[in-house]
Design a protein around this motif. Structure first.
Motif, PDB file in Angstrom:
ATOM      1  N   ASN A 176      -8.870   0.077   2.564  1.00 45.40           N
ATOM      2  CA  ASN A 176      -8.042   1.078   1.890  1.00 45.40           C
ATOM      3  C   ASN A 176      -6.873   1.500   2.780  1.00 45.40           C
ATOM      4  N   HIS A 177      -7.162   1.713   4.055  1.00 45.70           N
ATOM      5  CA  HIS A 177      -6.110   2.117   4.986  1.00 45.70           C
ATOM      6  C   HIS A 177      -5.015   1.054   5.063  1.00 45.70           C
ATOM      7  N   ALA A 178      -5.404  -0.192   5.081  1.00 45.03           N
ATOM      8  CA  ALA A 178      -4.416  -1.277   5.126  1.00 45.03           C
ATOM      9  C   ALA A 178      -3.529  -1.265   3.886  1.00 45.03           C
ATOM     10  N   ALA A 179      -4.141  -1.056   2.717  1.00 46.91           N
ATOM     11  CA  ALA A 179      -3.358  -1.003   1.473  1.00 46.91           C
ATOM     12  C   ALA A 179      -2.402   0.183   1.476  1.00 46.91           C
ATOM     13  N   GLN A 180      -2.867   1.319   1.954  1.00 48.63           N
ATOM     14  CA  GLN A 180      -2.049   2.537   1.952  1.00 48.63           C
ATOM     15  C   GLN A 180      -0.874   2.423   2.920  1.00 48.63           C
ATOM     16  N   THR A 181      -1.129   1.959   4.128  1.00 48.69           N
ATOM     17  CA  THR A 181      -0.046   1.860   5.102  1.00 48.69           C
ATOM     18  C   THR A 181       0.950   0.765   4.717  1.00 48.69           C
ATOM     19  N   ALA A 182       0.493  -0.273   4.022  1.00 51.73           N
ATOM     20  CA  ALA A 182       1.414  -1.301   3.531  1.00 51.73           C
ATOM     21  C   ALA A 182       2.412  -0.718   2.543  1.00 51.73           C
ATOM     22  N   GLU A 183       2.011   0.361   1.868  1.00 54.18           N
ATOM     23  CA  GLU A 183       2.906   1.046   0.930  1.00 54.18           C
ATOM     24  C   GLU A 183       3.688   2.170   1.595  1.00 54.18           C
TER      25      GLU A 183
END
Length: 423
Positions: free
Chosen positions: A141-148
């Motif tokens: 989830n953190h990876a998806a959020q920071t990618a945005e």
């Protein structure tokens, strides 16, 4: 553990002003023909009305039909009033990114007659805590959020201890903390601001209820109201909250999986003030956050717990005393000594299919638009939903943010969207 009070007294709403009647009373002085009728005038319906009326290429007539213009029992005012970027689904992240931007500039955007609304936005952040079993999901989830571009940081046990020294780390492996653009605000103030601006732009608000829908040649042509009146319309937006399934059935749509589910919020004071306390999501499902000089908390039923359809607003005080209080004290030792000060109940319009919104036109009824099933996320997503459905009506499709993934077609095709951060 020491309980400083022995009962939770009913508290219909925590936030001040939440029971204030609308500033502009509904009027019945209107033609019975509208370009757009919106069934439901809560924060979603009012957001759609505002964005549509403000669209530079729209000059039609809009009517919002709201059965309870006092909004005393609606989901909006009884919400915990929060916004976050920490979702696992890209579209949900982007909707909240637009939402927080809108909230920050809302005073100027929704100004009426020199008065600028203030929703008391407090960017206190969310803290999602994870056990070892949930660590892989937290990292994904953190990876998806920071990618945005979301300002979210991962904290290991040492990082949690340094930033939140009052937190008991037992059973925790890590946490994910939003350092900005997450927090809480006054939900009813947002509703009032949308509504007041919509009225100023010429939207008609009608104190009534849609009780029937007229179809002809594969389109909606009108609605019947409880006052035995008919409104002709070119578009119908279903923004009926927990009654969304009933409105869909009036249009001949029998399988909208939206259910009324009760959620309870409990208020308490604590002797010790927690420095820098965000909105905490515990692995148990418990959430807690500051509110004024106290705190609010709640929990949703787990996947194996009963969660029946329910439209009453009765508070079960044993939920706090027997379940939430022990969870609170276990995670934050300072919460062993608390004083319960109130409680209230509200509702989620829960999408039992995948807990995500159902948005946009029905494939076989193209001028019937869904704005349903937000499952507790409707308040924070209302600006993005209002903008999106205004684009569908005026431009013929999404132009700012593609939300077609949330269309009704996924339900018919049995393709759920797996959102991992449902609170």
């Amino acid at each position: 553990m020491t309980l400083l009070g022995n009962r939770l007294s009913p508290c219909p709403l925590l936030l001040s002003g939440a029971m204030t009647p609308p500033t502009t009373p509904p009027s019945r002085a209107f033609s019975n023909s509208f370009d757009v009728v919106i069934a439901g005038g809560g924060v979603i319906g009012s957001a759609v009305a505002y964005f549509l009326a403000a669209h530079p290429n729209f000059d039609g007539r809009i009517c919002v039909v709201e059965r309870d213009p006092s909004y005393q029992n609606g989901a909006t005012g009884r919400s915990a009033g929060s916004i976050r970027q920490q979702f696992s689904t890209i579209e949900n992240i982007r909707m909240s990114q637009f939402g927080i931007t809108f909230l920050k500039t809302l005073g100027k955007t929704l100004e009426v007659d020199g008065e600028r609304p203030d929703v008391q936005l407090h960017e206190g952040g969310y803290l999602f805590l994870a056990s070892e079993a949930g660590l892989e999901t937290l990292h994904a989830n953190h990876a998806a959020q920071t990618a945005e571009g979301a300002p979210v940081i991962l904290l290991d046990r040492e990082g949690l201890a340094a930033r939140f020294p009052w937190l008991n780390l037992e059973g925790l492996a890590a946490g994910c903390f939003g350092t900005a653009e997450e927090g809480w605000f006054d939900p009813f103030a947002l509703l009032q601001a949308f509504r007041r601006k919509a009225v100023a732009l010429g939207v008609t608000y009608l104190a009534d209820e849609v009780v029937g829908i007229v179809r002809r040649n594969g389109k909606v042509t009108g609605v019947t109201l409880g006052a035995d009146e008919r409104l002709d319309c070119g578009w119908l937006v279903n923004a009926s909250g927990i009654r969304a399934r009933d409105v869909a059935r009036m249009a001949g749509i029998d399988n909208l999986p939206v259910h009324p589910r009760k959620r309870q919020v409990f208020v308490f004071d604590c002797r010790e003030r927690l420095s820098g306390c965000p909105l905490i999501i515990d692995p148990s499902g418990l959430y807690v956050r500051p509110e004024g000089n106290g705190y609010i908390c709640g929990i949703s039923p787990g996947p194996d717990e009963p969660d029946p359809d329910c439209d009453d607003l009765e508070v079960d005080h044993s939920l706090f005393e027997e379940r939430l209080w022990p969870l609170l004290a276990a995670r934050v030792p300072a919460f062993e000594s608390i004083k319960p000060t109130g409680a209230w109940a509200g509702h989620y319009d829960l999408n039992s299919f995948d807990a995500n919104a159902v948005l946009g036109p029905h494939p076989d009824l193209p001028n019937f638009l869904f704005a349903n099933g937000f499952s507790g996320h409707g308040l924070q997503q209302s600006p993005a939903v209002g903008r999106a459905l205004a684009e569908v009506i005026v431009d013929g499709g999404y132009s700012s943010l593609d939300l077609s993934r949330f269309g009704y077609e996924r339900i018919a095709a049995q393709r759920p969207i797996a959102e991992k951060n449902v609170v």
